[in-house]
Design an enzyme around this catalytic site. Structure first.
Site, PDB file in Angstrom:
ATOM      1  N   GLY A 317       0.819  -1.206   0.000  1.00 48.44           N
ATOM      2  CA  GLY A 317       0.000   0.000   0.000  1.00 48.44           C
ATOM      3  C   GLY A 317       0.853   1.256   0.000  1.00 48.44           C
ATOM      4  CB  SER A 318       0.048   4.668   1.198  1.00 41.14           C
ATOM      5  OG  SER A 318      -1.148   4.777   0.459  1.00 41.14           O
TER       6      SER A 318
END
Length: 588
Positions: A317-318
């Site tokens: 993810g981020s």
């Protein structure tokens, strides 16, 4: 005529005598040759080979019992013992020396809590020595000795003992009945810690009965070397408490926490809860079905022993936006001041990819896109790099190779083949989706981006020492230079400090310290399952990182955002361990 016949007869007689004498001479020569050969062989055996055959004869009448070597201990960075040895006993029987088989069967069955059938099979087995049971408690072994049963031997040896039970179970690993490493550091450094076994040698007569007057000879065992590791018991303990707390409050499936020195790769803590009891590694969870097959039981145990930080991959993810940002800055397709506009989505080919903020972030510079964790902006950076360049940086940063951590079973990155990547795949990879890496890979790669551009090798092993503390082996690990420039590294440290001080990572802020970091919230496959992974990666001090940590919470219930679930874990961790590590607060 008669005279001629007489002469012929005499000649024949003479020839017969000559032939006879030749036969006698030949026989004599053969006999003499054989005698010489036999005499020579006798001299050879009694002289040159006397020592060899003496040893062979001795071996024929010598019975051997092994003595386990004390396995080397595992010590944390402060010298605390994490894996030790406990004195136990091995009980054996010698068929030829047993005088009262029924008494032996009765006593051993009772004291060792074994069935009569099991003990009888070993007592009645005709062998030089038969082991009945090992890893017997010393008190039980001492009681059996007191019976003074002929043919029963009680020898002391060692069993692995872990003073802190579950602490760092998936890192330390455990040993089998023969004191050989099974998983974890125990198996990786087995050759250093196992030592060399000794022997007890006793003389027997032709019937295999011990000759008491000959006594015993001992070949003493050589203890294994102690393994000194980078793990800090205090940090590991506190990180474990935080992980267990998160497990309970968020009803998560599992929680992992990694703590490492980003300058040299020394791992200070590696937590994977739920952990397991190192002193009883084969115990199954309460409520486990009793009808499991052997294969099902082993599969369950393998899952319990699995180290999620290195054996499992996940979509980061981020937190992976750190890698995209570093590649974009290195290639010059973006600067901290570059301007981006986020309407809440971006169109890539025929795909509409949304930002987590549906209304969009509007106009922002690149620093603020990282602070806001804006998907469209990072996708734009990825598209500017292009497939070839992005894939090149993916490889340059080391993401296609394993980290080389000194633990078994490290998983590799699961990534699209370059020829199968289109713009949509590139876009999703740019903000941390559609591929998978291990937590240790993420932490190692980010370390190289914030430490000035050196890709270090994460590790535990520091050195192997003997019982007196003398260093016998110092372990070294590869370092790859120029992953990014020092300038790019400094820019990334500054941007990530802003993420925590003023952006989406605010819950990772620690009063009095400068913290850099990044949050992430990723959805597990299949999409729409409602299962998420909340994570936060943070380092301190932001301007000169000495410690980096990653918290991953798998499938938290209720609120599942990384900034709200995982960031507070690292904040609490740093509030306690930064002063402990001697990292000064910036206001001092």
């Amino acid at each position: 005529m008669l005279s001629d016949n007489n002469h012929a007869a005499e000649d024949g007689l003479i020839q017969n005598k000559i032939a006879h004498r030749k036969k006698i001479l030949a026989a004599f020569l053969i006999f003499t040759g054989l005698f010489a050969l036999l005499f020579g062989r006798l001299v050879y055996l009694c002289g040159w080979k006397a020592e060899y055959y003496s040893a062979q004869a001795e071996e024929l009448h010598e019975r051997e019992r092994s003595i386990k070597a004390a396995r080397g201990r595992i010590l944390d960075r402060t010298g605390k013992v994490l894996a030790d040895n406990k004195t136990v006993c091995t009980v054996s029987v010698i068929y030829n020396q047993i005088e009262d088989p029924e008494e032996v069967i009765r006593v051993l069955g009772r004291e060792l809590e074994l069935t009569e059938e099991y003990v009888r099979k070993r007592v009645e087995k005709y062998s030089s020595i038969e082991r009945v049971k090992s890893n017997v408690d010393k008190a039980v072994g001492d009681r059996i000795r007191e019976y003074d049963l002929a043919g029963v031997k009680v020898d002391e040896d060692y069993k692995r003992y872990y003073p802190y039970d579950e602490l760092a179970s998936k890192v330390l690993g455990f040993t089998g009945g023969d004191n050989q490493g099974i998983i974890g550091l125990e198996v990786v450094y087995d050759t250093y810690m196992q030592g060399k076994p000794g022997k007890i040698l006793t003389m027997t007569d032709a019937k295999g009965i011990e000759v008491e007057s000959a006594g015993e000879r001992r070949v003493e065992p050589v203890s294994g070397l102690d393994l000194c590791i980078s793990l800090d018991m205090n940090i590991q303990t506190y990180a474990t408490q935080l992980a267990n707390q998160a497990m309970a409050t968020k009803q998560a499936d599992s929680v992992s926490i990694l703590v490492m020195n980003p300058q040299n790769g020394e791992i200070l803590a590696m937590v994977n809860v739920p952990e397991f009891d190192l002193n009883n590694p084969y115990d199954l969870p309460e409520g486990t079905s009793e009808t499991l097959t052997a294969e099902e039981k082993q599969n369950l145990l393998n899952g319990i022993w699995r180290n999620g930080c290195i054996n499992d991959t996940y979509e980061p993810g981020s937190t992976f936006k750190i890698i995209t940002a570093a590649a974009g800055l290195s290639e010059g397709v973006v600067t901290p001041e570059s301007s981006f506009s986020c309407p809440g989505f971006i169109i890539v080919d025929d795909r509409k990819i949304r930002c987590h903020k549906v209304a969009g972030h509007g106009s922002q510079d690149f620093t603020h896109t990282m602070m806001n964790s804006c998907n469209p902006a990072l996708i734009t950076v990825g598209l500017r790099l292009g497939i070839d360049n992005y894939y090149g940086y993916f490889e340059k940063f080391g993401l296609k190779t394993k980290t080389g951590i000194d633990l078994p079973g490290e998983a590799g990155t699961i990534m699209h083949k370059k020829e199968n990547m289109g713009n949509v795949e590139l876009a999703t990879v740019a903000f941390g989706q559609s591929f998978q890496i291990t937590p240790i890979q993420l932490l190692t790669t980010v370390s190289s981006i914030i430490n000035g551009g050196r890709r270090i090798t994460p590790h535990f092993g520091i050195k192997a020492v003997d019982g007196e503390g003398a260093v016998k082996e110092t372990f070294t690990y590869p370092v790859k230079e120029n992953i990014v420039t020092e300038e790019t590294s400094a820019v990334m440290r500054n941007i990530l400090e802003m993420v925590v001080s003023e952006g989406s990572g605010a819950n990772g802020k620690v009063e009095g310290f400068s913290i850099g970091g990044k949050t992430a919230t990723s959805q597990t496959l299949p999409r729409g399952s409602g299962r998420y992974i909340a994570s936060f990666l943070g380092f301190a001090p932001a301007e000169s990182p000495q410690v980096i940590a990653l918290a991953i919470v798998n499938n938290p219930q209720g609120v599942y955002y990384g900034g709200q679930v995982a960031a507070p874990i690292i904040r609490q961790l740093y509030e306690n361990i930064l002063p402990y590590l001697g990292i000064a607060a910036y206001h001092e």
